[in-house]
Structure formats: C-alpha cells, structure tokens
Enzyme design. Structure first.
Site, mmCIF file in Angstrom:
data_model
loop_
_atom_site.group_PDB
_atom_site.id
_atom_site.type_symbol
_atom_site.label_atom_id
_atom_site.label_comp_id
_atom_site.label_asym_id
_atom_site.label_seq_id
_atom_site.Cartn_x
_atom_site.Cartn_y
_atom_site.Cartn_z
ATOM 1 N N PRO A 10 78.983 -13.182 44.423
ATOM 2 C CA PRO A 10 77.839 -14.131 43.733
ATOM 3 C C PRO A 10 76.861 -13.510 43.111
ATOM 4 O O PRO A 10 76.333 -12.312 43.321
ATOM 5 C CB PRO A 10 77.117 -14.519 45.138
ATOM 6 C CG PRO A 10 77.498 -13.603 46.097
ATOM 7 C CD PRO A 10 78.959 -13.089 45.825
ATOM 8 N N ASN A 11 76.554 -14.238 42.071
ATOM 9 C CA ASN A 11 75.143 -14.049 41.161
ATOM 10 C C ASN A 11 75.622 -12.913 40.082
ATOM 11 O O ASN A 11 74.663 -12.773 39.071
ATOM 12 C CB ASN A 11 73.946 -13.531 41.883
ATOM 13 C CG ASN A 11 73.613 -14.810 42.886
ATOM 14 O OD1 ASN A 11 73.315 -15.733 42.323
ATOM 15 N ND2 ASN A 11 73.464 -14.264 44.149
ATOM 16 N N ARG A 18 70.004 -11.075 34.798
ATOM 17 C CA ARG A 18 69.403 -11.058 36.006
ATOM 18 C C ARG A 18 68.785 -9.831 36.510
ATOM 19 O O ARG A 18 69.339 -8.754 36.206
ATOM 20 C CB ARG A 18 70.672 -11.133 36.930
ATOM 21 C CG ARG A 18 70.396 -10.906 38.499
ATOM 22 C CD ARG A 18 71.662 -10.691 39.355
ATOM 23 N NE ARG A 18 71.446 -10.767 40.685
ATOM 24 C CZ ARG A 18 72.445 -10.169 41.509
ATOM 25 N NH1 ARG A 18 73.527 -9.940 41.119
ATOM 26 N NH2 ARG A 18 72.022 -10.151 42.943
ATOM 27 N N TYR A 23 69.928 -4.027 37.313
ATOM 28 C CA TYR A 23 71.360 -4.577 36.947
ATOM 29 C C TYR A 23 71.629 -4.063 35.536
ATOM 30 O O TYR A 23 72.704 -4.099 35.051
ATOM 31 C CB TYR A 23 71.627 -5.849 37.512
ATOM 32 C CG TYR A 23 71.718 -6.003 38.665
ATOM 33 C CD1 TYR A 23 72.185 -5.049 39.834
ATOM 34 C CD2 TYR A 23 71.023 -6.968 39.208
ATOM 35 C CE1 TYR A 23 72.327 -5.454 41.133
ATOM 36 C CE2 TYR A 23 70.668 -7.096 40.729
ATOM 37 C CZ TYR A 23 71.509 -6.433 41.586
ATOM 38 O OH TYR A 23 71.292 -6.494 42.897
ATOM 39 N N ASN A 74 83.446 -5.758 43.553
ATOM 40 C CA ASN A 74 81.860 -5.875 43.799
ATOM 41 C C ASN A 74 81.441 -7.305 44.614
ATOM 42 O O ASN A 74 81.361 -8.100 43.967
ATOM 43 C CB ASN A 74 81.060 -5.937 42.433
ATOM 44 C CG ASN A 74 79.709 -5.590 42.686
ATOM 45 O OD1 ASN A 74 79.303 -5.968 43.780
ATOM 46 N ND2 ASN A 74 78.781 -5.311 41.657
ATOM 47 N N ALA A 77 76.304 -9.583 47.279
ATOM 48 C CA ALA A 77 75.693 -9.961 48.314
ATOM 49 C C ALA A 77 76.324 -10.154 49.672
ATOM 50 O O ALA A 77 76.276 -9.875 50.951
ATOM 51 C CB ALA A 77 74.604 -11.187 48.454
ATOM 52 N N ASP A 87 88.461 -9.499 56.053
ATOM 53 C CA ASP A 87 89.538 -9.901 56.856
ATOM 54 C C ASP A 87 90.478 -10.264 55.857
ATOM 55 O O ASP A 87 91.543 -10.201 56.138
ATOM 56 C CB ASP A 87 89.019 -10.965 57.832
ATOM 57 C CG ASP A 87 88.661 -10.603 59.179
ATOM 58 O OD1 ASP A 87 88.558 -9.321 59.218
ATOM 59 O OD2 ASP A 87 88.186 -11.481 59.853
ATOM 60 N N GLU A 98 85.388 -0.209 46.345
ATOM 61 C CA GLU A 98 84.140 -1.023 46.243
ATOM 62 C C GLU A 98 83.221 -0.758 45.037
ATOM 63 O O GLU A 98 82.977 0.816 44.995
ATOM 64 C CB GLU A 98 83.407 -0.973 47.932
ATOM 65 C CG GLU A 98 82.221 -1.690 47.934
ATOM 66 C CD GLU A 98 81.485 -1.602 49.360
ATOM 67 O OE1 GLU A 98 82.217 -1.012 49.970
ATOM 68 O OE2 GLU A 98 80.280 -1.961 49.387
ATOM 69 N N HIS A 100 79.368 -0.963 43.159
ATOM 70 C CA HIS A 100 78.142 -1.621 42.936
ATOM 71 C C HIS A 100 77.278 -1.140 42.034
ATOM 72 O O HIS A 100 77.472 0.188 41.578
ATOM 73 C CB HIS A 100 77.090 -1.462 44.221
ATOM 74 C CG HIS A 100 77.652 -2.060 45.406
ATOM 75 N ND1 HIS A 100 77.728 -3.189 45.859
ATOM 76 C CD2 HIS A 100 78.359 -1.343 46.475
ATOM 77 C CE1 HIS A 100 78.215 -3.597 46.721
ATOM 78 N NE2 HIS A 100 78.712 -2.574 47.324
ATOM 79 N N SER A 102 74.179 -1.145 41.218
ATOM 80 C CA SER A 102 72.792 -0.415 41.784
ATOM 81 C C SER A 102 73.386 0.569 43.192
ATOM 82 O O SER A 102 74.439 0.439 43.770
ATOM 83 C CB SER A 102 71.849 -1.205 42.542
ATOM 84 O OG SER A 102 72.314 -2.148 43.576
ATOM 85 N N ARG A 107 67.969 1.066 48.141
ATOM 86 C CA ARG A 107 67.333 -0.280 48.209
ATOM 87 C C ARG A 107 66.513 -0.672 49.510
ATOM 88 O O ARG A 107 66.190 0.135 50.441
ATOM 89 C CB ARG A 107 67.972 -1.305 47.526
ATOM 90 C CG ARG A 107 68.542 -0.821 45.671
ATOM 91 C CD ARG A 107 69.242 -1.773 45.263
ATOM 92 N NE ARG A 107 68.407 -3.207 44.929
ATOM 93 C CZ ARG A 107 69.241 -4.156 44.730
ATOM 94 N NH1 ARG A 107 70.486 -4.251 44.348
ATOM 95 N NH2 ARG A 107 68.353 -5.163 44.583
HETATM 96 C C1 DQA Z 1 75.204 -5.325 44.066
HETATM 97 C C2 DQA Z 1 74.151 -4.857 45.396
HETATM 98 C C3 DQA Z 1 74.295 -5.760 46.225
HETATM 99 O O1 DQA Z 1 73.328 -5.661 47.157
HETATM 100 C C4 DQA Z 1 73.503 -7.376 45.552
HETATM 101 O O2 DQA Z 1 73.386 -8.415 46.602
HETATM 102 C C5 DQA Z 1 74.254 -7.737 44.199
HETATM 103 C C6 DQA Z 1 74.871 -6.713 43.424
HETATM 104 C C7 DQA Z 1 75.422 -4.436 42.837
HETATM 105 O O3 DQA Z 1 76.096 -4.237 42.317
HETATM 106 O O4 DQA Z 1 74.472 -3.511 42.905
HETATM 107 O O5 DQA Z 1 74.416 -9.049 43.970
HETATM 108 O O6 DQA Z 1 76.214 -5.445 44.878
#
Ligand code: DQA
Length: 153
Positions: A10-11, A18, A23, A74, A77, A87, A98, A100, A102, A107
């Site tokens: 999400p996002n 954003r 980011y 990624n 959240a 799962d 995985e 990210h 950031s 954080r």
């Molecule tokens: C994120 C880090 C997460 O904590 C955050 O909710 C995101 C982006 C990152 O790519 O740094 O939406 O996954």
C-alpha cells in the site's frame, strides 16, 4: 530463465510524490521499468504488481506464486501488520526477498518488526530504489546457484 514476481504494498503507488524526504522522487513505474530491464538483461522474466489492498496482494500471490521461482516483495505497511500476507507466502512455498526503500530500523519503533523477515531469504532496506536492484541481484544469485530456497516458518 526464471520467473521473478515483484510486488509492492500500500501507498507505494504514490512513490515520486509521497514523503520525498524518506522515499525520494523515483516513481513506481520507474522502479518497475528498471527492474524489468535489468531482469531481462540477466535472462529472467518478471511480473510486477502493486495493491493498496491486503486481500488483493494475497490473491495475486496465490494465483502467481506457484508458477514463479522467487518473489521480491515490498510489503510496505503490511510488513508490520499482516500475518495473512506471511501465510500466503508460506502457503504457496515461494522464496521471498523483502525490500524497503527506507531503513525501517532507523524510523518509528513499530516499523522495526516485520512479519516477513524471518521467512525471507534476506532483507534489503535503506537504499531507496537501489534496494530493489540489490534484491534483484540477490535473486539472480540465488536462482543461479539453483539452490532450494524454500521459506521456513
Ligand atoms: C516501506 C517502509 C514501511 O514501514 C512503510 O509503511 C512503507 C514503505 C519502505 O519501502 O521503506 O510504506 O516499506
């Protein structure tokens, strides 16, 4: 030739506008395009997906996971909240890396816990869009070694 799934939570559709101080300014389309190009240069096929909805991500992993070799994810959240996503990955037995943008450990404290980290082959965090490139290189390495990197609960 391997099949690499790339999924964004999400996002992440808002990347580019954003919270640029966290980011950066690269868009999701830019990240995906770069990954597609690099993966094809390495001889792999990719399938990219983004959703703001937990269930859609789960459905997509269930649909595509068994036909693919590795997942670069990624979870955004959902990293910090979703047992269901975890799962789903275990359910289709797909190895996951995985990612990210950031460094989640620098954080807010709630971001330091990941429901994915302990079932992942590894985690790349903190390098902006480059995190994804590093994850792709790691995926290529794992796939070339022809290991059996099945996630473990
Ligand atoms: C994120 C880090 C997460 O904590 C955050 O909710 C995101 C982006 C990152 O790519 O740094 O939406 O996954």
């Amino acid at each position: 030739m391997a099949r690499i799934l790339i999924a964004h939570g999400p996002n992440l559709n808002l990347l580019g506008s954003r919270e640029q101080h966290i980011y950066g300014t690269t868009t999701l389309a830019g990240i995906n395009q770069n990954l597609r190009q690099e993966a094809s240069r390495l001889g792999h096929e990719t399938e990219c997906f983004q959703s703001n909805h937990e269930g859609e991500l789960i459905d997509w992993i269930q649909t595509h996971g068994r036909q693919a070799d590795i997942l670069i994810l990624n979870p955004a959240a959902f990293t910090h909240t979703s047992v269901a996503l975890r799962d789903a990955i275990l359910g289709v037995s797909i190895p996951v890396i995985e990612v990210h943008l950031s460094n989640i450990y620098r954080r807010e404290p709630f971001r330091a816990h990941s429901y994915i980290a302990d079932i992942a082959l590894g985690q790349v965090a903190g390098f902006g869009p480059h995190s994804y490139e590093l994850a792709l290189q790691a995926a290529h390495q794992v796939l070339s070694q022809n290991a059996d990197p099945t996630p473990q609960a």
